[in-house]
Structures are given as structure tokens and as C-alpha cells.
Scaffold this motif. Structure first.
Motif, PDB file in Angstrom:
ATOM      1  N   ASP A 289       3.898  -0.928  -1.449  1.00 38.94           N
ATOM      2  CA  ASP A 289       2.527  -0.904  -0.905  1.00 38.94           C
ATOM      3  C   ASP A 289       1.633  -1.896  -1.651  1.00 38.94           C
ATOM      4  O   ASP A 289       0.947  -2.723  -1.046  1.00 38.94           O
TER       5      ASP A 289
ATOM      6  N   ASN B 199      -3.280   9.760   1.539  1.00 43.58           N
ATOM      7  CA  ASN B 199      -2.586  10.633   2.489  1.00 43.58           C
ATOM      8  C   ASN B 199      -3.625  11.309   3.379  1.00 43.58           C
ATOM      9  O   ASN B 199      -3.472  11.386   4.599  1.00 43.58           O
TER      10      ASN B 199
ATOM     11  N   ASP C  28      -4.903   8.894   5.904  1.00 42.38           N
ATOM     12  CA  ASP C  28      -4.007   8.810   7.069  1.00 42.38           C
ATOM     13  C   ASP C  28      -4.316   9.930   8.049  1.00 42.38           C
ATOM     14  O   ASP C  28      -4.397   9.723   9.261  1.00 42.38           O
TER      15      ASP C  28
ATOM     16  N   GLY D 279       0.896  13.041  -0.450  1.00 39.35           N
ATOM     17  CA  GLY D 279       2.049  12.216  -0.044  1.00 39.35           C
ATOM     18  C   GLY D 279       2.783  11.786  -1.294  1.00 39.35           C
ATOM     19  O   GLY D 279       3.146  12.624  -2.124  1.00 39.35           O
ATOM     20  N   THR D 280       2.960  10.489  -1.454  1.00 34.16           N
ATOM     21  CA  THR D 280       3.711   9.988  -2.622  1.00 34.16           C
ATOM     22  C   THR D 280       2.891  10.084  -3.903  1.00 34.16           C
ATOM     23  O   THR D 280       3.380   9.778  -4.975  1.00 34.16           O
ATOM     24  N   GLY D 281       1.649  10.536  -3.793  1.00 33.92           N
ATOM     25  CA  GLY D 281       0.833  10.670  -5.016  1.00 33.92           C
ATOM     26  C   GLY D 281       1.053  11.976  -5.733  1.00 33.92           C
ATOM     27  O   GLY D 281       0.561  12.188  -6.833  1.00 33.92           O
TER      28      GLY D 281
ATOM     29  N   SER E 120       1.984  14.594  -8.175  1.00 33.96           N
ATOM     30  CA  SER E 120       2.418  14.330  -9.555  1.00 33.96           C
ATOM     31  C   SER E 120       2.503  15.584 -10.402  1.00 33.96           C
ATOM     32  O   SER E 120       2.819  15.512 -11.582  1.00 33.96           O
ATOM     33  N   ALA E 121       2.247  16.742  -9.786  1.00 34.87           N
ATOM     34  CA  ALA E 121       2.323  17.988 -10.574  1.00 34.87           C
ATOM     35  C   ALA E 121       2.490  19.148  -9.601  1.00 34.87           C
ATOM     36  O   ALA E 121       2.177  19.014  -8.415  1.00 34.87           O
TER      37      ALA E 121
ATOM     38  N   ASP F  13       3.720  11.389   5.914  1.00 35.37           N
ATOM     39  CA  ASP F  13       4.499  10.697   4.886  1.00 35.37           C
ATOM     40  C   ASP F  13       5.479  11.609   4.140  1.00 35.37           C
ATOM     41  O   ASP F  13       6.634  11.293   4.024  1.00 35.37           O
TER      42      ASP F  13
HETATM   43  N1  LIG Z   1      -1.993   1.518   0.501  1.00 37.55           N
HETATM   44  C1  LIG Z   1      -1.142   2.483   0.326  1.00 37.55           C
HETATM   45  O1  LIG Z   1      -0.646   2.785  -0.764  1.00 37.55           O
HETATM   46  C2  LIG Z   1      -0.806   3.269   1.500  1.00 37.55           C
HETATM   47  C3  LIG Z   1      -0.622   4.635   1.326  1.00 37.55           C
HETATM   48  N2  LIG Z   1      -0.457   5.433   2.388  1.00 37.55           N
HETATM   49  C4  LIG Z   1      -0.613   6.856   2.261  1.00 37.55           C
HETATM   50  O2  LIG Z   1      -1.134   7.162   1.001  1.00 37.55           O
HETATM   51  C5  LIG Z   1      -0.325   8.107   0.335  1.00 37.55           C
HETATM   52  C6  LIG Z   1      -0.399   7.866  -1.137  1.00 37.55           C
HETATM   53  O3  LIG Z   1      -1.767   7.973  -1.416  1.00 37.55           O
HETATM   54  P1  LIG Z   1      -2.292   8.306  -2.891  1.00 37.55           P
HETATM   55  O4  LIG Z   1      -3.770   8.258  -2.810  1.00 37.55           O
HETATM   56  O5  LIG Z   1      -1.599   7.432  -3.852  1.00 37.55           O
HETATM   57  O6  LIG Z   1      -1.813   9.778  -3.225  1.00 37.55           O
HETATM   58  P2  LIG Z   1      -1.818  11.075  -2.321  1.00 37.55           P
HETATM   59  O7  LIG Z   1      -2.773  10.919  -1.181  1.00 37.55           O
HETATM   60  O8  LIG Z   1      -0.409  11.435  -2.031  1.00 37.55           O
HETATM   61  O9  LIG Z   1      -2.394  12.170  -3.380  1.00 37.55           O
HETATM   62  C7  LIG Z   1      -3.785  12.183  -3.588  1.00 37.55           C
HETATM   63  C8  LIG Z   1      -4.078  12.424  -5.031  1.00 37.55           C
HETATM   64  O10 LIG Z   1      -3.796  13.784  -5.336  1.00 37.55           O
HETATM   65  C9  LIG Z   1      -3.654  13.885  -6.739  1.00 37.55           C
HETATM   66  N3  LIG Z   1      -2.575  14.830  -6.969  1.00 37.55           N
HETATM   67  C10 LIG Z   1      -1.280  14.594  -7.250  1.00 37.55           C
HETATM   68  N4  LIG Z   1      -0.599  15.744  -7.413  1.00 37.55           N
HETATM   69  C11 LIG Z   1      -1.492  16.728  -7.219  1.00 37.55           C
HETATM   70  C12 LIG Z   1      -1.413  18.138  -7.244  1.00 37.55           C
HETATM   71  N5  LIG Z   1      -0.280  18.780  -7.516  1.00 37.55           N
HETATM   72  N6  LIG Z   1      -2.549  18.852  -7.020  1.00 37.55           N
HETATM   73  C13 LIG Z   1      -3.716  18.217  -6.743  1.00 37.55           C
HETATM   74  N7  LIG Z   1      -3.875  16.864  -6.690  1.00 37.55           N
HETATM   75  C14 LIG Z   1      -2.757  16.146  -6.926  1.00 37.55           C
HETATM   76  C15 LIG Z   1      -3.312  12.523  -7.257  1.00 37.55           C
HETATM   77  O11 LIG Z   1      -4.364  12.094  -8.081  1.00 37.55           O
HETATM   78  C16 LIG Z   1      -3.231  11.677  -6.003  1.00 37.55           C
HETATM   79  O12 LIG Z   1      -3.785  10.415  -6.203  1.00 37.55           O
HETATM   80  C17 LIG Z   1       1.021   7.927   0.934  1.00 37.55           C
HETATM   81  O13 LIG Z   1       1.780   9.095   0.846  1.00 37.55           O
HETATM   82  C18 LIG Z   1       0.691   7.599   2.377  1.00 37.55           C
HETATM   83  O14 LIG Z   1       0.443   8.767   3.105  1.00 37.55           O
HETATM   84  C19 LIG Z   1      -0.577   4.804   3.709  1.00 37.55           C
HETATM   85  O15 LIG Z   1       0.008   5.554   4.667  1.00 37.55           O
HETATM   86  C20 LIG Z   1       0.070   3.459   3.727  1.00 37.55           C
HETATM   87  C21 LIG Z   1      -0.635   2.581   2.773  1.00 37.55           C
END
Ligand SMILES: NC(=O)C1=CN([C@@H]2O[C@H](COP(=O)(O)OP(=O)(O)OC[C@H]3O[C@@H](n4cnc5c(N)ncnc54)[C@H](O)[C@@H]3O)[C@@H](O)[C@H]2O)[C@H](O)CC1
Ligand SMILES: [K+]
Length: 525
Positions: free
Chosen positions: A13, A60, A63, A135-137, A139-140, A164
């Protein structure tokens, strides 16, 4: 097909956005369009349907907001439960929040559990749910508000589309961190995360891969080390069957195993070897059981070996087994071996002297786990076929630790013993000593019955006898074994298949695979 980790996906990404210059918002729009299409194709008309999304505070969630906007434009009545404050959203998600609201999506902010509780009663009233929490974020382990939302989704009867990843499911291990959404469909973006295939409890439901315009060369530049085992790969690895061949061309497999009460296992392995296409198969088992093998088997030969006072294989059988191996091309060691100390000694002694390819299973694996010094094997000589319990013994850890990260466990075993490791279980994992791994997604609950592992061991031994390398035999064996179970399930349903009947489906599985491959071959013409 490549299977990526969360880290590899994030790298792809980031490179696409920062080096190639395709803005994240474009990737997000492509992702949402593909995800919305999954719902429309699954349910047909969305006009008038009540659709709710649980949106986390990351991309996520972004999306999810975009998916709702697209469904709203097709006439669905959409509500976004935003599990955050609007000001917490990143730039791309914030854009989609504004656009969603401007296009008629109702957005309800639920930044904490108290706010969530106020709406809890209203959350059961939707026709379809979109899981856009994590999604891929991830982490816990999930807890608090996110856990409440995941629980609410899992308690609902309405179908769920996961964005995702099913929220809470690790993209790397396929195991829930705390709890994970059990989705009906998952639309995953760019590349399939390995967790979606390692997930032997299938939280993802029907999986769709959505192209979000990440250029293919971006994936080529990742150090891909995990692949989905696909039919065309296996078909290309099958030993050749020349029409003019005679039985000597297809190798001779020796099966060594058996103990009082366990005479079936080596016979099942023998049938697996025969059904894999080995030219000849000999079962060598305790002398007292030889008549049993003679009775059970027709096309396979048997050979009585020295036994202990309790009727188990004795270490004195080493010389006989070595002589038998002089005219045989592969050894299947362990089916029904039992736990006698003398039999374990024999197994280790054989592992140390045999130069032919061998597949090790069952109590021979337990003997290996207890052996102070792992034997020194040639590369590509040995396949280990542990189930999770045996894998735990090989690594000196609990079974739960194996199941918590099956890919890592298979890799660790392969590296520790310098052998190919086929870690059995739904979505079996095949790992080579260099760390390259495959996930096999053929199979059926029918395989969860005594003896199906013995058939697999014989199948792999039969392929080794025909000249397959350890890795080729493990990949083909895992795939064909699962395919045979799927073919049997078409007749048997999901229970009640006896292992000896499974062996009967192996030739059909080979034929199905080769027919499919030939068909593909014509397509290529
Ligand atoms: N440009 C891109 O990277 C694209 C990503 N796509 C979509 O985005 C997600 C990945 O997004 P990201 O912001 O990195 O993380 P998440 O939305 O999965 O998670 C949000 C946030 O939540 C926090 N976190 C992690 N674990 C926990 C938990 N157990 N409890 C609470 N919060 C938590 C952490 O700080 C994360 O940052 C990917 O999956 C796609 O759906 C686009 O689709 C394509 C482009
Ligand atoms: K999700």
C-alpha cells in the motif's frame, strides 16, 4: 497465488501511494467499489434494504463509509455506526465520512461503550451488516468498544460482509485476537492475507479478492514466502505416467509400522501408496501380525519383522528393514508403530541409516521428538507429517501454541529437522526448510477420522517411490488427499467415511486434477 502478511500488505500500500503516486483515497475508492459489488452480486437488488456498517477509526472504517455511500446510491437505506469521534479519523476516512453524509448515509458516532449501549437495542434491525471495524491494522486482542461491536455482529442473524479482514482476525495467523467476526463474505483488497487461508475456523466465509490498482510489480518486489497451493501447481508436480511403463518404473515403497491392535495403520498406508501409483508396496510389520497384513492386503506384499515379547517391532528388525530397503525406493515409517521403547529405537536407527527418501508419521514422529539428536538428513529427503499434537512434541510446546500460529510452527519444525513439514489439520500447511510455505485448502471434515492420516502417509510414500522430491510429494499428497475427501463427501456427506474408503478415492482425485489441468492446458493452446 501469493498469501501476504499484514506487514507485506502495508508495504505494498505504502509503495503504491508514496513511490508510485496512486493516492490512498483512490485505493480506498477501488476497495469500496469491489466490496459493494460483492454484496450486490450476493443479494441482487439492494433497493430498500437496511444496511448498517460498524466503522473503526482507521482506513478500514473509511472503506466501510465508502461502501455504504455506494449502496445508498443504489437505493439501500444506510446507517454508519462510527466507533470513534469524527475528528479522530485519518484524512482518507474523513473524506469518505463527509461524502457518505452528503450522499444520505446516516452517521451515528458511538465513541465509547456508554454511547454504544444507547443504541444496542437498535442494532438488530438491519438486513445486512458491513464489518469495517478493523483490517490489517489489528495489533492487539480486541476489547471494550470494538469487542462489543464484534459481539453484536456475531449475535445478529443478518449476513455480514467483512471489509478486508473479519475484524479481530489476525491477517498473519488466521487466529482471532480476543474475538473475531464470523462473516458470510469477505472482500479482501490487493492480495489475499495469509490469515484468511490459515483460518481453519473459516471466519471469512466466501472470500473475494478485489483489485484496487496496486501494480503487480509491487507484489513481485515483496519477499513472498507463502503461497496458496493451487491445482495447476500440483498437476505440474505429479510423477509422469508413461503408457509404456511397467510396474518397476513406478518404484517400490516399503511401509514399516504396526503393533498389536494397530495392524490397520500400516495396511492403510500401503493402500495409500498403491493408490498413489507406486508400482509395488511392501508392508513390514511385527511377525505376529504378518498374517493380518496377508489377509487384509492383496496387491501389497508383506514381510514379518522381529518383534518384542509384547509383539511390537524390535530394534533387531533394523537389519531386515535395511535389506528390504536395498531394493526399494522410499520408506513410510511409523503408521501404527506404537509406543514401545524398542520400536522407537528401531525408528531412530532407521532414520539414521536410510538414504532413500522417507516419510515419517505417527509414533515415529514421537520417537523423533524424544531423540536427543535429530538425524542428519540430505536436503529434500524427508517429509514429516505431524498433526498438531505431534507438532507440539517436536517443538516441545503445547498443541495450543502450534494452532495459534500454524505457519510459524510448520516452518520451525522444517528448519529444526531439515525436512519438509506437512502440518495436518484443516487448511494444512506445507513448509520447506528454507521457510517457503504453502497453505492447502482442499479437504473435508470427513478427514477427521482415524486412519486418514495413515492413508496420507502412504500417499506421500507412494509419490516418493515414484521419484517425487520430499517437497513435491508433500504438496501433491496434501492436495490430492484433501481432494479425495471432497470427492467422497459428494457421496458420503460430511461424516462416516472409513479411511480405507478414502484410499479408494485417490485415483479419482488424481484423474480429476489431471483432467482439470489438461483442460487448462487446452485453454493455453
Ligand atoms: N492506503 C491503505 O493502506 C489502504 C488501506 N485500506 C484499508 O485500510 C485498512 C488498514 O487501515 P489502518 O488504518 O492501517 O488500520 P485498521 O483500519 O485496520 O485499524 C484501525 C486502527 O485500529 C487500531 N487498532 C489496532 N488493533 C486494535 C484493537 N485490538 N483495538 C482497538 N484498536 C485497534 C490501530 O491503531 C489501527 O490503526 C485495510 O485493512 C484496508 O481495509 C484500503 O482498503 C486500501 C488502501
Ligand atoms: K473488517
Amino acid at each position: 497465488m501469493i498469501l501476504v502478511s499484514a506487514k507485506q500488505m502495508r508495504l505494498a500500500d505504502e509503495r503504491t501511494i508514496n513511490e508510485i503516486g496512486l493516492p490512498g483515497i483512490v485505493l480506498m475508492e477501488n476497495a469500496a467499489r469491489g466490496a459493494a459489488k460483492v454484496i450486490v452480486e450476493a443479494v441482487g437488488e439492494v433497493e430498500g434494504l437496511a444496511v448498517a456498517a460498524f466503522c473503526g477509526r482507521g482506513n478500514n472504517g473509511g472503506d466501510g463509509l465508502a461502501v455504504l455511500r455506494m449502496l445508498a446510491q443504489k437505493g439501500a437505506v444506510c446507517t454508519a455506526f462510527l466507533l470513534a469521534k469524527a475528528e479522530q479519523l485519518g484524512p482518507d476516512a474523513a473524506i469518505n465520512l463527509r461524502v457518505a453524509e452528503a450522499c444520505g448515509v446516516e452517521v451515528i458516532e458511538l465513541p465509547d461503550e456508554d454511547a454504544f449501549d444507547l443504541y444496542a437495542g437498535e442494532m438488530a434491525a438491519y438486513d445486512i451488516y458491513v464489518d469495517a471495524i478493523l483490517g490489517t491494522g489489528l495489533s492487539a486482542p480486541v476489547e471494550g468498544l470494538y469487542l462489543r461491536a464484534i459481539e453484536a455482529l456475531n449475535e445478529s442473524d443478518a449476513p455480514i460482509l467483512a471489509i478486508d479482514m473479519p475484524s479481530g482476525l489476525s491477517a498473519d495467523t488466521g487466529r482471532p485476537l480476543g474475538q473475531a467476526v464470523r462473516a458470510d463474505w469477505t472482500a479482501t483488497f490487493g492480495a489475499v492475507k495469509r490469515g484468511l487461508l490459515l483460518d481453519f475456523e473459516n471466519h471469512a466465509g466466501e472470500l473475494s479478492l478485489v483489485d484496487i490498482s496496486i501494480p503487480p510489480h509491487v507484489f513481485d518486489e515483496l519477499d513472498i514466502d507463502c503461497l496458496l497451493l493451487e491445482p495447476q501447481t500440483v498437476a505440474a508436480l505429479l510423477p509422469p505416467r508413461d503408457a509404456s511403463a511397467h510396474k518397476g518404473d513406478f518404484g517400490h515403497l516399503l511401509v514399516v509400522g504396526g503393533a498389536p491392535g494397530y495392524s490397520g495403520a500400516p495396511c492403510l498406508a500401503a493402500m495409500g501408496g498403491l493408490r498413489a501409483g507406486a508400482g509395488l508396496v511392501t508392508v513390514a510389520l511385527p511377525a505376529g501380525l504378518n498374517i493380518v497384513a496377508e489377509t487384509k492386503l492383496t496387491a501389497c506384499m508383506s514381510h514379518p519383522l522381529p518383534q518384542t515379547a509384547t509383539g511390537a517391532l524390535d530394534v533387531a528388525a533394523l537389519e531386515d528393514a535395511r535389506q528390504l530397503m536395498a531394493s526399494r525406493q522410499a520408506l513410510a515409517l511409523g503408521p501404527g508403530l506404537g509406543r514401545a521403547a524398542e520400536s522407537a529405537q528401531l525408528a531412530i536407527a532407521l532414520m539414521n541409516v536410510i538414504e532413500a527418501p522417507l516419510v515419517i508419521d505417527a509414533d515415529a514422529l514421537n520417537a523423533l521428538a524424544e531423540s536427543p539428536e535429530p538425524p542428519v538428513w540430505a536436503a529434500e529427503q524427508v517429509v514429516l507429517c505431524p498433526h498438531p499434537g505431534e507438532a507440539g512434541r517436536l517443538l516441545g510446546c503445547q498443541t495450543a501454541e502450534i494452532q495459534a500460529d500454524r505457519l510459524d510452527a510448520a516452518r520451525r519444525i522444517a528448519a529444526k529437522y531439515n525436512a519438509v513439514c506437512l502440518l495436518k489439520g484443516a487448511r494444512s500447511v506445507i513448509a520447506a526448510p528454507d521457510g517457503l510455505a504453502w497453505v492447502n485448502d482442499t479437504g473435508s471434515p470427513l478427514l477427521a477420522s482415524g486412519g486418514s492420516g495413515d492413508v496420507l502417509t502412504g500417499l506421500i510414500g507412494g509419490l516418493l517411490a515414484q521419484g517425487s522430491s520430499a517437497l513435491e510429494a508433500a504438496l501433491c499428497g496434501a492436495f490430492i488427499h484433501g481432494l479425495a475427501a471432497q470427492l467422497a463427501a459428494e457421496e458420503f456427506g460430511l461424516r462416516g467415511l472409513a479411511a480405507e474408503e478414502l484410499a479408494d478415492y485417490l485415483p479419482t482425485a488424481f484423474a480429476t486434477l489431471e483432467a482439470g489441468h489438461d483442460h487448462d492446458h487446452h485453454d493455453e493452446d
